[in-house]
Design a protein around this motif. Structure first.
Motif, PDB file in Angstrom:
ATOM      1  N   SER A  49       0.689  -1.175   0.072  1.00 27.98           N
ATOM      2  CA  SER A  49      -0.109   0.087  -0.030  1.00 27.98           C
ATOM      3  C   SER A  49       0.787   1.237   0.103  1.00 27.98           C
ATOM      4  CB  SER A  49      -0.778  -0.037   1.203  1.00 27.98           C
ATOM      5  OG  SER A  49      -1.468   1.140   1.050  1.00 27.98           O
ATOM      6  N   ALA A  50       2.143   1.187   0.662  1.00 28.54           N
ATOM      7  CA  ALA A  50       2.918   2.377   0.614  1.00 28.54           C
ATOM      8  C   ALA A  50       3.499   2.842  -0.666  1.00 28.54           C
ATOM      9  CB  ALA A  50       4.086   1.987   1.613  1.00 28.54           C
ATOM     10  N   LYS A  52       2.058   2.021  -3.417  1.00 29.21           N
ATOM     11  CA  LYS A  52       1.017   2.508  -4.130  1.00 29.21           C
ATOM     12  C   LYS A  52       0.434   3.961  -4.055  1.00 29.21           C
ATOM     13  CE  LYS A  52      -1.603  -1.769  -4.924  1.00 29.21           C
ATOM     14  NZ  LYS A  52      -2.909  -2.542  -4.575  1.00 29.21           N
ATOM     15  N   SER A  53       0.840   4.324  -2.897  1.00 26.36           N
ATOM     16  CA  SER A  53       0.634   5.745  -2.304  1.00 26.36           C
ATOM     17  C   SER A  53       1.487   6.660  -2.714  1.00 26.36           C
ATOM     18  CB  SER A  53       0.608   5.541  -0.551  1.00 26.36           C
ATOM     19  OG  SER A  53       0.269   6.918  -0.242  1.00 26.36           O
ATOM     20  N   LEU A  56       0.758   7.112  -6.255  1.00 25.07           N
ATOM     21  CA  LEU A  56      -0.304   8.350  -6.295  1.00 25.07           C
ATOM     22  C   LEU A  56       0.185   9.778  -5.971  1.00 25.07           C
ATOM     23  CD1 LEU A  56      -3.323   6.280  -4.581  1.00 25.07           C
ATOM     24  CD2 LEU A  56      -2.932   6.850  -6.896  1.00 25.07           C
ATOM     25  N   PHE A  57       1.059   9.802  -5.073  1.00 28.51           N
ATOM     26  CA  PHE A  57       1.500  11.107  -4.746  1.00 28.51           C
ATOM     27  C   PHE A  57       2.426  11.679  -5.828  1.00 28.51           C
ATOM     28  CE2 PHE A  57       5.048  13.746  -3.171  1.00 28.51           C
ATOM     29  CZ  PHE A  57       4.289  14.545  -2.335  1.00 28.51           C
ATOM     30  N   ALA A  95      -8.184  -0.391  -0.801  1.00 26.77           N
ATOM     31  CA  ALA A  95      -7.273   0.195   0.116  1.00 26.77           C
ATOM     32  C   ALA A  95      -7.892   0.443   1.540  1.00 26.77           C
ATOM     33  CB  ALA A  95      -7.065   1.714  -0.514  1.00 26.77           C
ATOM     34  N   ASP A  97      -5.695   1.937   4.133  1.00 27.83           N
ATOM     35  CA  ASP A  97      -4.961   3.121   4.509  1.00 27.83           C
ATOM     36  C   ASP A  97      -5.913   4.315   4.353  1.00 27.83           C
ATOM     37  OD1 ASP A  97      -3.419   4.720   6.149  1.00 27.83           O
ATOM     38  OD2 ASP A  97      -2.310   5.099   4.308  1.00 27.83           O
ATOM     39  N   ALA A  99      -5.155   7.545   4.434  1.00 26.84           N
ATOM     40  CA  ALA A  99      -4.304   8.262   3.809  1.00 26.84           C
ATOM     41  C   ALA A  99      -4.244   8.023   2.302  1.00 26.84           C
ATOM     42  CB  ALA A  99      -2.861   8.334   4.238  1.00 26.84           C
ATOM     43  N   THR A 100      -4.147   6.563   1.912  1.00 27.94           N
ATOM     44  CA  THR A 100      -4.159   6.063   0.684  1.00 27.94           C
ATOM     45  C   THR A 100      -5.359   6.396  -0.120  1.00 27.94           C
ATOM     46  OG1 THR A 100      -2.671   4.397   1.168  1.00 27.94           O
ATOM     47  CG2 THR A 100      -3.791   4.091  -0.856  1.00 27.94           C
ATOM     48  N   LYS A 103      -5.708   9.952  -1.118  1.00 25.09           N
ATOM     49  CA  LYS A 103      -4.843  10.364  -1.880  1.00 25.09           C
ATOM     50  C   LYS A 103      -5.423   9.707  -3.398  1.00 25.09           C
ATOM     51  CE  LYS A 103      -1.723  12.373  -2.077  1.00 25.09           C
ATOM     52  NZ  LYS A 103      -1.543  13.713  -2.116  1.00 25.09           N
ATOM     53  N   VAL A 104      -6.143   8.512  -3.469  1.00 28.71           N
ATOM     54  CA  VAL A 104      -7.009   8.133  -4.559  1.00 28.71           C
ATOM     55  C   VAL A 104      -7.815   8.875  -4.884  1.00 28.71           C
ATOM     56  CG1 VAL A 104      -8.453   6.285  -5.188  1.00 28.71           C
ATOM     57  CG2 VAL A 104      -6.426   5.590  -3.824  1.00 28.71           C
TER      58      VAL A 104
END
Length: 1331
Positions: A49-50, A52-53, A56-57, A95, A97, A99-100, A103-104
């Protein structure tokens, strides 16, 4: 995957390079992005997940920093963009998380904004709908959050959603049934954005069933909501829904207990049925929304409170469904918020909401106004301190609504403290720096000034303070100037927000407020308890505070000094009907508030053009039935002003109730229809009246009304029409009335017509015979001519201008003028002062009424004969006033060319003859009528005035014959027949006889003196007066003759003695006179004796001494005090009856009288001393030498010469020195006596000496040159005297610049003194008299 590039090395090698690109600055560098790698990463469950995050960032950064870069990549194949979007949508459900997820959500929104693809929008909506339809373990919360953000960011999505995705909307509604409050909050967020997107256009396209279902579900959600976010979103959505009228209806009739299925079944139909029910008969429990909003008001969140208040206000605006809120005690909670909150937004919202609630009578029947007024006043005071001025403006509007709608039976301010608090709040608003706030405060003050809002006692002082505060703001108003008004006429509509418009709005509202205050004062004056203000504290009563009279005076003062000038300035060029309507209503009320002040106020208004002004405004603004309320106000003011001016101009008209009602009815019935310009009045006055159906209505009545108004305006100096126009129009009206067969005009109209003709005659042509005949007939038609005559000079001149009118009405108008003149004098004279003595009245200037009569006499001398006839035939009061006018005429006759005395003497002779005949056999003083008794002294006084006014150059007395001799004959007979106590007639009679003898030349007085000496009755009168004075110490004060009568008697005797000696006239009866008493009075009683009487004694003694004390007219008696004991000595015998002792006493008395410095006394004393020394010289030279050389003479000369130059050069002083030198006195020396005189003459100049003083000086210098002084004069001194003598001889009498003593007659009270008798003489050595 590198640390900077967004690629996944494990997959990247197999991807087509076209899906990769280095995105960044054009110079190179940047980030390497592979779209295929990102898709595989998002779809793979094995990727952390990190990672992917992080990807996305990076994508988010690319979308921000490199707009359009991804668009170029996705443009190669739309399926890739769809797959990329689908992968991100899938992550919303996979997701974990937070935060994720965020961000999505962010990347999806950014991507869709970047690509701007309708295909992509539909794909997203389809995917969301698919997810909501399946609901197989899918997390819905992220989806709803994303959808809400998407709708917010892309308005087109909202439009597509509400128009094309009905099933999706159904799912959004169903989602509100989930128990998860976070999910509900997210769904409500979507709805919130849907209803708020694109200015609400999406909400307008929403299906009605969906909208109604959302309303019902929102109520259910809000009723059970507990989380802050859910409550916040629910309230936000509610705020949007209540702005839709259709949604408001559903919200107010929704039922939160219904199931979802029942909600979906014909919800709209049920709503219509519910709306049809009677709102008032349903309990608040059926309307959960008011209760929910009430609950929000009770929360501690200010934002929720504000939104709740706004929702209530919006509901009230769109549905006018206020009863549920009122029954739910919402007003009380709002008032509580006012008392506890300092938030500008909350205060403004609460004020606005309460304003809407006050529109329902239920608000007041539930006593919410009583509950909240104190909180409102307190919050208003604090709101006035805020910077946002819209808050106090809205609060004052709420206060105004409450004050205006409060039922009169329920008092808001039963105590004085409550009224004081609200008045202070309103006063703060009036004083606000913002004129809009001040305008709203003035509006609130207007409502506050209602009678039902006044406390007990009434706080008049607070009301007065508010009026003065509003008045003081006028100086700050930016009222448009005339130039600005002319420039803005071309504009269709002025800017309502301009400073000038704001100022004019404040002025208009202030006028409404002022009118309300006047109305309150009128209402309070009609209730005794409020007028007296019974419960006022004694301290305030004693200082006049909180009194109705003080308030009324304040209203009048402000109106007079500020309001009138301001309104006139505003409406000078462009009249404002609204402003003028209230303005004239205010002026109307002033006549009721302070009636005692109204005469002055009305005169000021009328003289300032306030008669023309409302008439012009009526003609300009009210023609054609426009502005009826302004017409009513103008008519009311004009009627009050006219009636007040009518009473003021002619108070007697008020005594005739019929005349008052007549004028009132004419004005009442004709003013409303008189809506034309003043310039059109002549045509109205001259048009044929036609058939008159009513006494007070119709064309003729309108003409009468115009005549009355022209009269009242002209009386105050306001000439509405030119004088010739008025004159001709009134004459046309009189001819027209007579042509109709009637000459009887209403008395009030005839009075006004007569006034107009009189005042405008001077600038108009003279009337012809037909017009004069018409006027005469018209005046004759009035039964009481005096009721037509007002006290104005023009009427006198108009009547006396035409012989036809003068013959019938001349005497009558004179009588009325004199009668009203007396009334004016009585009103002006205070009782304490009383009447002034006659000599003081003589010195006064004539009053204005007398001056007008003098002007009339100057034009038409025949007026004098009419006045004289009044003196002889009218009652005493009127005759006295006529006499006073004639006296003034004669005293000032030098201003006239005609010989007024010649006009009067024949008439006076006839009057005396008539009086003699009327009183024959009854004795004068006891005639048949009171008129005869009272007219005799008046006629005699007029004769005396005629003598005093005869010019010195007149030849009237050149011969004693004709009218003069007849007058003398009748006056002497009358004087002889009068009773001794009738001093009112006897005094002027003796005074006239004395003046006749003294003013006529000696050679013309032989017959006159013979007539008088042969009149035994006259001699008896003189004997009686003289005897009374001789025995005065033994008589009571009331029995003693007046000093003026005794003075006239002495003067007449002195003339008789002198002329009898000159003409050797025969004396039939002598008069006994006590010489001893006379000398004793001069010597010992001069301080207690009137100066004029002393003068008369001296004049009589002078005449007797010139006759050597041996006259056939007077038989002198003496006493031991003068001649000593018998037998008489040689000297006493030679000087008998004066004696040597008497000569010394008399000379001593004369010296004492000289020192009193009284003008007539000095002259009479010097002349008498000259006669005394002459008498002594002829009879006893030894006594003469003794008297002339006694030491007292030296003291007398020193005193007179040391009293200043005016005394040194006085004729009496110069003559005294001459007389002493002539008789050998050693009391006069060259130095210092004669030297002082010479120096005074040289210092002042010989040319400034009067004729009499120059003659006295000439005699003195002649005497100096003819005698030998001791010590003898030196040659230089003789030369000095000769030079002075030569300069006097060269000087003619006309060169003398100083005034000589006046000639003719001096009137001192009722006594006439011939000044020729008191000319100083110095040549008495021969014993002859110089006259």
């Amino acid at each position: 995957m590198s640390s900077t590039d967004i690629v996944f090395d494990k997959f990247h090698f197999r991807h087509n390079p076209k899906w990769s690109g280095r995105l960044g600055p054009a110079e190179g560098g940047g980030l390497l992005l592979c779209v295929a790698c990102v898709i595989e990463m998002m779809e793979s469950e094995d990727i952390a997940s990190a990672r992917k995050s992080f990807a996305l960032f990076g994508i988010s950064g690319v979308l921000k920093c490199s707009p359009g870069a991804l668009r170029e990549i996705f443009r190669q194949d739309n399926t890739v963009s769809l797959r990329f979007t689908a992968s991100l949508l899938g992550m919303l459900h996979t997701a974990e998380d937070q935060a994720t997820l965020e961000k999505v959500d962010q990347v999806l929104v950014q991507l869709l904004l970047e690509l701007q693809s309708e295909l992509l929008y539909r794909f997203v909506l389809d995917e969301i709908h698919k997810q909501l339809s399946e609901q197989l373990g899918v997390k819905l919360l992220p989806t709803f959050n994303f959808l809400g953000n998407l709708v917010k960011a892309v308005p087109n999505v909202a439009l597509s959603l509400v128009t094309q995705y009905g099933p999706l909307l159904e799912h959004l509604c169903s989602a509100l049934l989930y128990p998860d409050e976070a999910l509900k909050a997210s769904v409500l967020y979507v709805w919130l954005k849907l209803f708020g997107t694109a200015g609400g256009s999406a909400a307008q396209s929403l299906p009605v069933a969906i909208r109604d279902r959302v309303c019902v579900l929102l109520l259910q959600t809000l009723a059970k909501a507990s989380s802050p976010q859910l409550i916040k979103n629910s309230v936000g959505l509610l705020w949007l829904l209540v702005q839709l009228p259709e949604a408001v209806s559903v919200l107010m009739n929704g039922n939160t207990d219904q199931t979802v299925c029942r909600e979906n079944q014909n919800i709209h139909t049920d709503d219509e049925q519910i709306l049809g029910q009677n709102q008032e008969q349903q309990s608040p429990d059926q309307y959960p929304l008011p209760l929910m909003l009430k609950k929000l008001l009770m929360s501690g969140d200010e934002m929720l409170q504000v939104t709740s208040v706004r929702c209530i206000a919006s509901i009230l605006v769109h549905s006018q469904c206020s009863a549920p809120f009122i029954k739910a005690d919402i007003p009380a909670f709002l008032f509580d918020r006012l008392a506890s909150s300092r938030s500008e937004v909350l205060l403004w919202s609460a004020y606005s909401c309460l304003v809407l609630l006050t529109q329902d009578p239920l608000f007041f029947s539930q006593c919410h106004s009583l509950y909240g007024i104190e909180s409102l006043v307190r919050s208003l005071k604090e709101a006035l301190q805020l910077t946002n001025l819209e808050v106090p403006k809205q609060g004052l509007q709420l206060l105004t609504e409450i004050l205006e709608r409060q039922p009169p039976s329920e008092r808001l301010f039963p105590s004085g403290s409550g009224f004081e608090a609200v008045s202070e709040a309103v006063l703060g608003g009036v004083s606000s720096s913002c004129l809009l706030v001040a305008t709203e405060a003035a509006n609130a003050a207007s409502a506050l000034f209602r009678l039902n809002h006044q406390s007990r006692p009434v706080q008049y002082g607070k009301i007065e303070g508010l009026i003065e505060a509003i008045t003081n703001r006028f100086s700050e108003l930016a009222l448009p100037s005339p130039a600005h008004r002319r420039s803005s006429r071309s504009l269709k509509k002025s800017d309502p927000n301009s400073q000038a418009s704001t100022s004019e709005g404040f002025l208009l509202q202030s006028l409404v407020c002022f009118q309300a205050a006047c109305r309150l004062a009128v209402e309070c004056s009609s209730e005794p308890a409020l007028k007296e203000n019974t419960f006022t504290a004694p301290s305030k009563h004693s200082h006049g505070q909180d009194s109705l009279e003080s308030l009324c005076q304040c209203l009048l003062r402000c109106c007079d000094s500020v309001w009138i000038p301001t309104v006139i300035r505003v409406c000078e060029h462009t009249p404002n009907a609204q402003i003028l309507q209230h303005f004239y209503a205010i002026l109307f009320s002033q006549f009721t508030l302070l009636p005692s002040f109204m005469p002055v106020f009305a005169n000021k208004l009328a003289s300032s053009g306030f008669y023309r002004l409302p008439l012009e405004h009526k003609g300009l603004l009210c023609a054609g039935n426009r502005h009826p309320y302004l017409n009513v106000a103008c008519c009311g003011f004009l009627q009050k002003l006219s009636m007040c001016l009518l009473f003021e101009s002619d108070p007697a008209s008020g005594s005739c109730q019929h005349d008052v009602e007549e004028v009132e009815n004419l004005l009442l019935y004709n003013l409303p229809s008189l809506c034309c310009r003043v310039s059109d009045w002549p045509s109205l006055l001259c048009e044929a009246p036609g058939l008159q159906l009513c006494e007070y209505k119709g064309p003729r009545a309108t003409q009468y009304c115009l005549v009355i108004m022209l009269h009242l305006a002209l009386e105050q100096g306001d000439r509405l029409l030119p004088d010739p126009t008025v004159f001709s129009s009134v004459m046309w009206l009189l001819h027209s009335v007579q042509a109709q067969g009637s000459s009887a005009l209403p008395r009030s109209v005839l009075r006004s017509a007569l006034y107009l003709l009189s005042v405008t005659q001077d600038k108009s042509p003279n009337l012809d015979g037909a017009s004069l005949n018409c006027i005469s007939k018209t005046l004759s038609s009035c039964q009481s001519f005096p009721s037509l005559c007002m006290h104005y000079p023009a009427l006198l001149h108009f009547i006396w201008r035409y012989p036809e009118l003068e013959e019938k009405y001349g005497a009558l108008v004179l009588e009325l003028w004199l009668t009203k003149q007396a009334h004016h004098r009585d009103a002006e004279q205070s009782p304490e002062k009383g009447e002034k003595p006659a000599d003081e009245r003589q010195d006064q200037q004539p009053d204005t009424e007398t001056v007008e009569l003098l002007t009339l006499i100057e034009k038409w001398p025949s007026v004098m004969l009419t006045l004289l006839n009044m003196v002889c035939t009218r009652e005493a009061a009127l005759a006295g006033r006529a006499l006073s006018v004639l006296e003034v005429v004669l005293r000032g006759q030098r201003d006239y060319e005609a010989d007024l005395c010649a006009h009067l003497r024949p008439a006076l002779l006839q009057a005396l003859q008539r009086l003699s005949v009327d009183n024959m056999g009854h004795g004068l003083g006891q005639g048949h009528t009171a008129q005869a008794v009272n007219s005799l002294p008046l006629v005699l006084k007029l004769l005396c005035a005629t003598q005093a006014s005869d010019p010195p150059s007149s030849s009237s007395y050149s011969k004693m014959d004709g009218v003069h001799f007849k007058l003398l004959y009748h006056v002497s007979n009358i004087a002889g027949r009068l009773k001794p106590t009738d001093t009112g007639s006897l005094l002027p009679a003796l005074s006239y006889l004395y003046c006749c003898l003294s003013l006529s030349p000696a050679h013309c007085t032989d017959r006159a003196v013979s007539v008088l000496l042969s009149n035994s009755g006259l001699m008896d009168q003189l004997q009686t007066v003289s005897s009374s004075s001789s025995s005065a110490p033994s008589l009571s004060p009331s029995a003693c003759p007046p000093s003026a009568l005794l003075c006239c008697s002495h003067l007449l005797l002195s003339s008789l003695i002198t002329l009898q000696r000159v003409h050797s006239a025969q004396v039939q009866k002598s008069i006994s006179w006590s010489l001893d008493t006379a000398v004793q009075r001069l010597l010992f009683q001069k301080r207690n004796t009137d100066n004029l009487l002393l003068v008369s004694y001296l004049r009589l003694l002078q005449a007797l001494l010139d006759a050597d004390l041996a006259s056939a007219v007077v038989c002198l008696t003496t006493g031991p005090g003068l001649v000593g004991p018998r037998p008489l000595g040689v000297e006493d015998g030679a000087l008998y009856p004066l004696g040597s002792r008497g000569a010394q006493c008399l000379s001593t008395a004369l010296s004492g009288l000289l020192l009193q410095k009284h003008e007539l006394l000095m002259r009479a004393s010097v002349n008498c001393l000259s006669s005394l020394l002459g008498f002594l010289q002829r009879n006893s030279p030894t006594a003469e030498k003794y008297v002339a050389c006694q030491p007292w003479s030296r003291f007398l000369v020193c005193c007179l010469l040391s009293s200043g130059e005016s005394s040194r050069l006085h004729p009496a002083t110069l003559s005294l020195i001459t007389i002493l030198l002539q008789h050998g006195s050693t009391s006069v020396l060259w130095e210092p006596d004669l030297l002082q005189v010479m120096e005074a003459v040289e210092r002042r100049g010989r040319e400034v000496l009067g004729e009499e003083a120059a003659q006295a000086l000439r005699l003195l210098l002649s005497e100096i040159q003819s005698i030998v002084l001791q010590p003898p004069l030196t040659e230089e001194q003789k030369q000095r005297a000769r030079a002075a003598m030569e300069s006097l001889c060269l000087q003619t009498p006309s060169e003398s610049c100083s005034p000589s003593p006046p000639g003719n007659v001096l009137r001192v009270g009722d006594v006439s003194i011939c000044l020729s008798d008191f000319t100083v003489k110095a040549d008495s050595c021969s014993g002859t008299l110089t006259l």
